[in-house]
Design an enzyme around this catalytic site. Structure first.
Site: not given
Ligand code: GAL
Length: 342
Positions: A79, A104, A174, A246, A310
């Protein structure tokens, strides 16, 4: 290396699926997004097991609604607060696609574009993508190379790019891991170890507050193996805000060396995965927002049925002077590795 058709995109482009194989593992990747589609390794009974969530063909990846299964996320993963940053006294504004923030890199991700195959042989494949100046709102043109290379007991992903202006680069993979096999249910009993003494707490919208907090005596401490489920429902604000794990753990604030970041073991399969990288942090995400997603072989995926690791620069790093800078200067080369061993 074997090559198969992977389906035709809505724009009529034929995509391919490339499979690299040795005695210990097999990985498949597609030129659609340069995405990692499968990782097949033997379980404790020698049964070949696909340990990543995904889709059967390109249409699944094209319509994927914000999950990013197997994607290489760029130009900047995670973010950026309010999609806003200042670089060299110039303001930049990105898409707002996740609450009030950019996630992203917004609405035109690298993962929904068809990449070019630059090189391929029996043990590796390199994809490339031209990303022009102001692509997704970021300054500087660059050509991003993603290389998958089989190793004896695992594989490596390398990201390489040299921008022509100062810009942010923070690319990660991811993949959603279920070490008992994709579609086999919860990962709450996977054991995980994360080599990190601290993490970056965040607000309700997952933007770091800027603090760097010790994990000791909190549910964020994974320095000794514990199951993902052990503390996930604890009454602890960071877990409540994020609906589970997360968060970004700090694994190497010097941003220089290749280091181990985590180990994980599937309780049923006995499959063990270790990841090392030269990125300074890792986001562990316990699939908190996955609900009723139709994946490979008709499997339906739900919350906590996978875990992402990640490797990355810290979320919103561009807006925090005390975080390792995600800026890549004009003419300098961004060169990051993620190594997966089984
Ligand atoms: C991750 C992020 C999560 C969610 C996911 C995608 O990298 O930290 O909050 O958005 O991607 O669904």
């Amino acid at each position: 290396m074997t090559v198969k058709d992977f389906g035709i995109t809505k724009d009529g482009i034929a995509t391919k699926l490339y499979t690299l194989k040795n005695n210990n593992l097999e990985i498949s990747v597609t030129d659609f997004g340069s995405t990692l589609v499968s990782i097949v390794v033997p379980d404790r009974n020698n049964k070949p097991t696909d340990i990543v969530l995904g889709y059967d063909d390109v249409s699944g990846y094209e319509t994927d609604d914000g999950y990013y299964f197997g994607c290489n996320v760029g130009r900047c993963a995670n973010r950026i607060a309010r999609g806003h940053f200042v670089l060299n006294n110039t303001e930049y504004n990105l898409d707002i696609n996740n609450g009030p923030n950019n996630l992203h890199s917004g609405l035109n991700p690298y993962s929904k574009r068809v990449w070019t195959v630059e090189n391929q042989n029996d043990t590796s494949i390199t994809f490339s993508l031209e990303s022009p100046h102001m692509d997704q709102g970021f300054p500087g043109a660059l050509k991003m190379y993603v290389t998958y290379e089989l190793l004896e007991d695992g594989f490596k992903i390398n990201y390489n790019a040299t921008p022509d202006k100062d810009t942010i680069i923070n690319v990660t993979n991811h993949s959603y891991f279920n070490l008992n096999g994709e579609g086999s249910g919860t990962v709450l009993n996977h054991s995980v170890k994360i080599y990190a003494d601290s993490f970056t707490p965040a607000d309700e919208t997952s933007i770091p507050t800027g603090e760097i907090e010790a994990v000791k005596d909190t549910p964020m401490d994974f320095n000794n193996f514990k199951t993902i489920g052990q503390d996930i429902n604890k009454d602890y604000i960071p877990l409540k805000y994020a609906n589970g794990y997360d968060h970004n753990w700090i694994t190497d604030p010097t941003d220089s060396k290749l280091h181990n970041i985590m180990d994980a073991v599937g309780d049923v399969s006995g499959i063990e995965m270790k990841i090392s990288t030269n990125c300074p942090g890792v986001q562990m995400y316990t699939a908190n927002f996955v609900e009723n997603v139709k994946g490979k072989k008709g499997h339906i995926y739900n919350v906590r049925e996978a875990v992402c690791f990640e490797p990355q620069y810290y979320p919103d790093a561009i807006n925090h002077d005390n975080f390792v800078s995600p800026v890549c200067k004009a003419g300098c080369t961004y060169n990051k590795d993620i190594i997966y061993k089984f």
